[in-house]
Scaffold this active site. Structure first.
Site, PDB file in Angstrom:
ATOM      1  N   LYS A   1       6.794  11.006  16.137  1.00  0.00           N
ATOM      2  CA  LYS A   1       6.064   9.803  15.788  1.00  0.00           C
ATOM      3  C   LYS A   1       6.488   8.605  16.624  1.00  0.00           C
ATOM      4  O   LYS A   1       5.814   7.604  16.659  1.00  0.00           O
ATOM      5  CB  LYS A   1       6.120   9.518  14.286  1.00  0.00           C
ATOM      6  CG  LYS A   1       7.473   9.434  13.628  1.00  0.00           C
ATOM      7  CD  LYS A   1       7.250   9.093  12.161  1.00  0.00           C
ATOM      8  CE  LYS A   1       8.199   9.780  11.222  1.00  0.00           C
ATOM      9  NZ  LYS A   1       9.565   9.267  11.273  1.00  0.00           N
TER      10      LYS A   1
ATOM     11  N   LYS B   1       9.000  18.015  21.488  1.00  0.00           N
ATOM     12  CA  LYS B   1       8.412  18.074  20.142  1.00  0.00           C
ATOM     13  C   LYS B   1       7.440  16.906  19.921  1.00  0.00           C
ATOM     14  O   LYS B   1       7.613  15.833  20.509  1.00  0.00           O
ATOM     15  CB  LYS B   1       9.503  18.106  19.063  1.00  0.00           C
ATOM     16  CG  LYS B   1      10.155  16.783  18.768  1.00  0.00           C
ATOM     17  CD  LYS B   1      10.866  16.792  17.403  1.00  0.00           C
ATOM     18  CE  LYS B   1      11.354  15.410  17.046  1.00  0.00           C
ATOM     19  NZ  LYS B   1      11.695  15.170  15.689  1.00  0.00           N
TER      20      LYS B   1
ATOM     21  N   LYS C   1      18.363  10.203  21.333  1.00  0.00           N
ATOM     22  CA  LYS C   1      18.057   8.816  20.952  1.00  0.00           C
ATOM     23  C   LYS C   1      18.886   7.819  21.727  1.00  0.00           C
ATOM     24  O   LYS C   1      18.428   6.713  21.998  1.00  0.00           O
ATOM     25  CB  LYS C   1      18.212   8.610  19.436  1.00  0.00           C
ATOM     26  CG  LYS C   1      17.152   9.382  18.660  1.00  0.00           C
ATOM     27  CD  LYS C   1      16.668   8.702  17.405  1.00  0.00           C
ATOM     28  CE  LYS C   1      15.489   9.486  16.855  1.00  0.00           C
ATOM     29  NZ  LYS C   1      14.988   9.047  15.589  1.00  0.00           N
TER      30      LYS C   1
END
Ligand code: ATP
Ligand code: LTN
Length: 334
Positions: free
Chosen positions: A200, A197, A115
Site C-alpha cells: 500500500k 510484493k 524500510k
C-alpha cells in the site's frame, strides 16, 4: 470464551489505502477464521508512526481501516476490533520485551532493511524495534494463532523466539503463537513489478489494486499489468507476472491454477486479464457497498470503538500484570 476457544490476534497498519494484497493475504482469512476463535483484530496505529505521518490523515485512515474490517464481514460484537493506541498495555509490554530481544535479531529483519532503505532520512529506533511491538501485540492476548501474509513470517518467528526465551526464564507466561498463512493469496505481487510484493505504500498507483478502486480503474490496471512475451497462460516461476494474476484469480474464485490454465489454453493475455479483473470487481463490490453504508453510521462506529477498547484492555491487563510481577516490578499498593 477465553479458556475454551483458542485465541486469534492480527492487525494491519493504518498507513495508505488497503490493497488487494492486504485483503487476499490477510483480511479474507480473518473472516474465514473468525467463527473458530476468540478474535482480536487490531488497527495497529502505533506501528504507523515508524514512518512520518500527517496526524489528521493518520486519524482518518485508522477509522477507515476499522470500518473496513467490519465491512469485510467481521461482526464487531463477536470480534474484538480496536485501536492499538487505546490499550496502553501494548507499549508497556513492548518495553519489557525490548529487554529480551537482541540487536542481532532485529538487524536481520528484512522489513527493517527494506524500510530503512526506503526512508533513509528517518531510520528511527521505532522502525528498528517495530517487531518487538508486534510481538507485544500478539503475546499480550496470549494468541494461539496469527493470520498474516508471508511477508510477516520472519516477525512471527521472532515473536515465538521472544516468547520461548521469556518462558524459559520465568515459567509458562506466554502462549507461543503459530502463524497462519492462507492457501492462496499469501503473497500477492505488484502488477507493475511481479518480483516485488503489492504494497500500500508503493508510489505507483498502477502497481496495486486498492480496495476502494472503482470497476473501470480495476479493469484498466489489470489491462496494464506487466506480463511477458510468452503469450501463454501458464503457472510457472519463469512467468512471474502471469503467475501472480493466476494467484489473484484463484484467491478470488477459490479455483485452482490448473483449472484456470486449462480454461485459457490457446487464448491471449487480453481475455485472461479481463477475466481476472472481473473476478476482482465481483469480490470487491459487496465490500465497497457495505463500507460506504457504514461510513455514515457515526454513532455505531463510535460505540464499537469504545466497547472493544474496554474489552481488549481487560484481557491485556491480565497478561501485563503477570509479566510485571515475573520480572520483579513492585506490586501496586491498593
Ligand atoms: P506497507 O506497504 O505500508 O508496509 P503493507 O501493504 O505491507 O503495508 P501491512 O499493514 O504491513 O500492509 O500488512 C497488513 C497485512 O496484509 C499483513 O498480514 C500482511 O502480511 C498482509 N499483506 C501485505 N501485503 C501483502 C501482499 N502483497 N500479499 C499478501 N499479503 C499481504
Ligand atoms: N507488522 C504487521 C502488522 C502488525 C501485526 C501485528 C500483524 C502489527 N502487529 C500483530 C499481526 C499481528 C505488518 O506490517 N503487516
Amino acid at each position: 470464551m477465553l479458556g475454551e476457544e483458542k485465541i486469534l490476534f492480527s492487525g494491519m497498519q493504518s498507513t495508505g489505502n488497503l490493497t488487494l494484497g492486504n485483503y487476499l493475504g490477510a483480511l479474507k482469512n480473518w473472516v474465514a477464521l473468525a467463527e473458530e476463535y476468540t478474535t482480536f483484530y487490531c488497527v495497529v496505529d502505533e506501528h504507523s508512526i515508524t514512518v512520518r505521518q500527517d496526524p489528521a490523515e493518520l486519524r482518518r485512515r485508522a477509522r477507515s481501516l476499522l470500518t473496513l474490517y467490519i465491512a469485510a464481514g467481521l461482526d464487531p460484537d463477536k470480534n474484538c476490533i480496536f485501536y492499538q493506541s487505546h490499550v496502553s498495555g501494548h507499549a508497556e509490554l513492548a518495553w519489557i520485551l525490548n529487554c529480551f530481544t537482541y540487536m542481532g535479531e532485529l538487524q536481520r529483519m528484512t522489513q527493517f532493511k527494506d524500510k530503512s532503505a526506503k526512508h533513509a532520512d528517518n531510520i528511527n529506533a521505532g522502525l528498528f524495534t517495530y517487531p518487538v511491538l508486534m510481538a507485544a501485540d500478539i503475546l499480550l492476548y496470549q494468541a494461539d494463532v496469527v493470520p498474516v501474509g508471508k511477508d510477516q513470517q520472519q516477525h512471527l518467528e521472532l515473536t515465538r523466539d521472544i516468547a520461548q526465551r521469556f518462558n524459559s526464564i520465568y515459567g509458562d507466561v506466554f502462549t507461543v503463537p503459530e502463524g497462519y498463512y492462507g492457501k492462496s493469496g499469501a503473497r500477492i505481487m505488484s502488477l507493475q513489478d511481479p518480483e516485488k510484493k503489492m504494497s500500500k505504500s508503493d508510489e505507483n498507483p498502477n502497481a496495486s489494486i486498492y480496495l476502494m478502486d472503482d470497476p473501470d480503474t480495476i479493469m484498466r490496471k489489470f489491462k496494464r499489468a506487466v506480463t511477458d512475451c510468452e503469450a501463454r497462460v501458464a503457472y510457472r516461476d519463469e512467468q512471474p507476472g502471469v503467475k501472480n494474476l493466476i494467484d489473484i484469480f484463484c484467491a478470488c474464485t477459490d479455483r485452482t491454477p490448473d483449472d484456470i490454465v486449462k480454461e485459457f489454453e490457446g487464448k491471449g493475455y487480453g481475455d485472461f486479464k479481463a477475466a481476472v479483473g472481473e473476478a476482482v470487481v465481483d469480490v470487491l463490490r459487496p465490500l465497497q457497498d457495505e463500507y460506504h453504508r457504514l461510513e455514515k453510521e457515526k454513532d455505531y462506529i463510535d460505540g464499537v470503538i469504545k466497547r472493544n477498547a474496554e474489552k481488549a484492555g481487560g484481557y491485556a491487563i491480565k497478561t501485563l500484570r503477570k509479566v510485571q510481577k515475573k520480572v520483579g516490578f513492585p506490586e501496586k499498593v491498593r
